[in-house]
Design an enzyme around this catalytic site. Structure first.
Site, short mmCIF file in Angstrom:
data_model
loop_
_atom_site.label_atom_id
_atom_site.label_comp_id
_atom_site.label_asym_id
_atom_site.label_seq_id
_atom_site.Cartn_x
_atom_site.Cartn_y
_atom_site.Cartn_z
N CYS A 364 0.84 -1.21 0.00
CA CYS A 364 0.00 0.00 0.00
C CYS A 364 0.87 1.25 0.00
O CYS A 364 1.42 1.63 1.03
CB CYS A 364 -0.91 -0.02 1.23
SG CYS A 364 -1.96 1.43 1.31
N CYS A 367 -0.56 4.20 2.13
CA CYS A 367 -0.42 4.04 3.58
C CYS A 367 1.04 4.22 3.99
O CYS A 367 1.35 4.97 4.91
CB CYS A 367 -0.87 2.67 4.05
SG CYS A 367 -2.22 1.95 3.15
N ASP A 368 1.93 3.52 3.31
CA ASP A 368 3.31 3.43 3.80
C ASP A 368 4.31 4.32 3.06
O ASP A 368 5.42 4.50 3.54
CB ASP A 368 3.78 1.97 3.72
CG ASP A 368 2.87 1.05 4.53
OD1 ASP A 368 2.29 1.54 5.51
OD2 ASP A 368 2.73 -0.13 4.18
#
Ligand code: NAP
Length: 541
Positions: A364, A367-368
């Site tokens: 992701c 997200c990261d």
């Protein structure tokens, strides 16, 4: 003129009355509130002077606020580690609440409301807010930036007071007036108010409804949608939609508008894959929109019609009349079911991948990605997702190289052209053979399937975007037929082989675009409506 005078008189009278009422309200408070004000006596700034005046006036006015005005050099300032003038500390034996600034202007409202809440030991939080606050199980150090001239600030500041008063065990609060503390505001680049930080992370901008405030505090990021939890043990519907991605949400809108009692159940994030898509540029009408923003729009739209049960997994479906859908929380009795379960990301299945997942291996980028700013990573894959995500990573300052197993990318021309413009290198004909690192990713072994050579490359992260596999476990469990590719077999009206069970979205295969999923969702909902009015199974039977 006479009118004007009368007005003045009545205004004054109303003010006197309001003051008397407030005074009585304070006197009746069961709790006495110790309030410490620290000011630098030698500094004659308007905020320190203002705070002193307000607080002395309040203490003359009521016996329920025990005020101590102390110099910043006083030993208690050291004891409480006070650095700024003015600093107010509220009942420090009970709470962890400080205010850097004076309760002037709009902030006067916050101050009075906070004192009343502490004095009565009651915050009047909604039941939903209480539920959310109870879920928080680790500490939150809150900073709320406000200013005396901001009419929206009291709402957010009062929310913060409520949280800090309800959960003094884990929540601490600093109210920071940006006019009195330009240096702190500068440090946090707090140029607009209100804004809120928790544990040094910005989690809200602007004033929020109480429940959204509490939810942002729980999730540690800004929340824009609040869906109240339902306590119902059994829900009767015409249609249960499994999956809250674009297909399920659209179906929910269409079905409810047709008059069907509908529920959407989603076990993970609403919006499905779109929630993790950095930018969407091909949804008609929206030229450039964040995936999460698009999801929020769809969810708020769906909520105007249908009920959504987020964070709830479907455990079992018992076919029959009615069909019983058992989730982790309750049971649904329904006439039809729409499987809009989407797809799950594929893995590479190479050594090191699962061991280092969450330690440099990630699926992701939204997200990261920010964790890899300034670092070197590879993006594995050659489809639209890999390219979109590589562009996003580059854009946020990650040094990214695409590694693709063939000699051409599968992604759309428009996207691949953007790769060139953004100087993102692509290593073709190359497979990841192993991901290396002890506790976190340190490198990869790459195998060139043309030259048959291997090479190692030092990287801090491996982003994997090699497509999705349809989420068909539930479909298989109830005996729905699958296509040879593993998608749900369905007819042109989205009917599966099981009476009353339908499919829509990525779980059906096809083009897997947001707009196609939404299209399939609407078609399925309309077909379900028509079938319920005029059941095909009765005609056939
Ligand atoms: P995809 O189109 O299936 O592409 C997967 C990529 O990963 C392919 O390039 C594939 O290589 C590669 N791959 C698969 N297994 C691999 C393995 N074991 N090792 C190495 N590489 C592997 O998946 P996607 O990019 O996630 O897209 C999914 C769907 O969503 C598509 O229909 C796509 O059009 C859509 N989507 C659209 C947009 C957009 O319109 N902007 C954005 C995102 C997604 P090969 O090429 O050799 O098969």
């Amino acid at each position: 003129m006479k009118d004007h005078h009368d007005h003045n008189h009545s205004d004054q009278a109303a003010e006197i009355e309001a003051r008397a009422e407030l005074k009585m309200l304070f006197e009746k408070m069961p709790n006495t509130i110790p309030l410490l004000l620290f000011i630098a006596q030698d500094k004659k700034d308007p905020f320190s002077q203002g705070a002193k005046q307000v607080i002395e006036a309040v203490s003359e006015w009521t016996s329920k606020i025990r005020v101590e005005v102390l110099d910043l050099k006083h030993k208690k300032a050291k004891q409480w580690k006070v650095r700024y003038s003015p600093t107010m500390i509220f009942d420090p034996d009970k709470y962890h609440i400080r205010w850097y600034g004076a309760p002037l202007g709009e902030e006067g409202r916050t101050f009075v409301e906070a004192l009343i809440m502490m004095g009565y030991g009651r915050t009047n939080l909604s039941e939903d807010s209480v539920k959310i606050l109870k879920k928080i199980d680790s500490s939150r150090d809150l900073k709320v930036f406000v200013s005396p001239t901001c009419p929206y600030c009291p709402q957010q500041a009062v929310n913060a007071f409520k949280a800090a008063i309800e959960r003094p065990d884990i929540i601490s609060l600093e109210i920071i007036d940006i006019q009195a503390n330009p240096d702190i505001a500068e440090k946090y680049s707090a140029q607009s108010v209100p804004q809120m930080y928790a544990n040094e992370k910005q989690i809200a901008m602007g004033a929020q409804e109480e429940e959204l405030f509490m939810l942002s505090l729980e999730k540690m990021e800004q929340q824009n949608i609040f869906i109240p939890e339902s306590d119902a043990e059994e829900v009767e519907t015409d249609l249960v939609i499994v999956g809250g991605g674009p297909a399920g949400l659209t179906a929910g809108i269409y079905a409810t508008r047709s008059g069907l009692r509908t529920a959407i159940i989603e076990r993970e994030a609403l919006g499905g894959q779109v929630a993790n898509t950095p930018i969407v540029e091909n949804y008609p009408g929206l030229t450039h929109v964040g995936g999460k923003a698009l999801v929020d729009l769809m969810v708020s739209h769906a909520l105007q019609y249908t009920t959504i049960f987020p964070g709830e997994a479907v455990m079992d479906i018992r076919l029959g009349d009615p069909i019983l859908v058992q989730t982790s929380r309750r049971r649904f009795k329904t006439r039809t079911v729409l499987l809009a379960t989407g797809a799950r990301h594929r893995t590479l299945r190479v050594p090191g991948e699962s061991r280092l997942s969450g330690h440099g291996v990630t699926y992701c980028s939204t997200c990261d990605g920010p964790l890899f700013k300034g670092k070197k990573v590879i993006m594995v894959g050659g489809g639209d997702s890999a390219v979109t995500e590589a562009l996003h990573l580059k854009n946020i300052g990650v040094d990214v190289t695409i590694v693709h197993r063939r000699d051409t990318l599968r992604a759309q021309e428009h996207l691949t052209r953007n790769l060139e413009t953004n100087h993102i290198p692509v290593i073709f004909n190359t497979e990841v053979q192993e991901i290396e690192g002890r506790d976190r990713v340190q490198g990869v072994t790459l195998y060139n399937n043309q030259t048959q050579r291997t090479q190692t490359m030092k990287v801090d992260g491996v982003f994997i975007s090699v497509g999705y596999t349809p989420a068909v476990e539930l479909a298989q469990k109830i005996g729905a037929e699958l296509t040879p590719d593993g998608y749900i077999q369905h007819d042109s009206r989205h009917r599966t082989n099981i009476k009353g069970v339908y499919s829509a979205g990525d779980v059906e295969g096809g083009y897997k675009q947001i707009v196609t999923a939404a299209g399939q969702g609407s078609e399925a909902a309309l077909a379900i409506f028509e079938d319920l009015v005029n059941p095909y199974w009765k005609k056939e039977g």
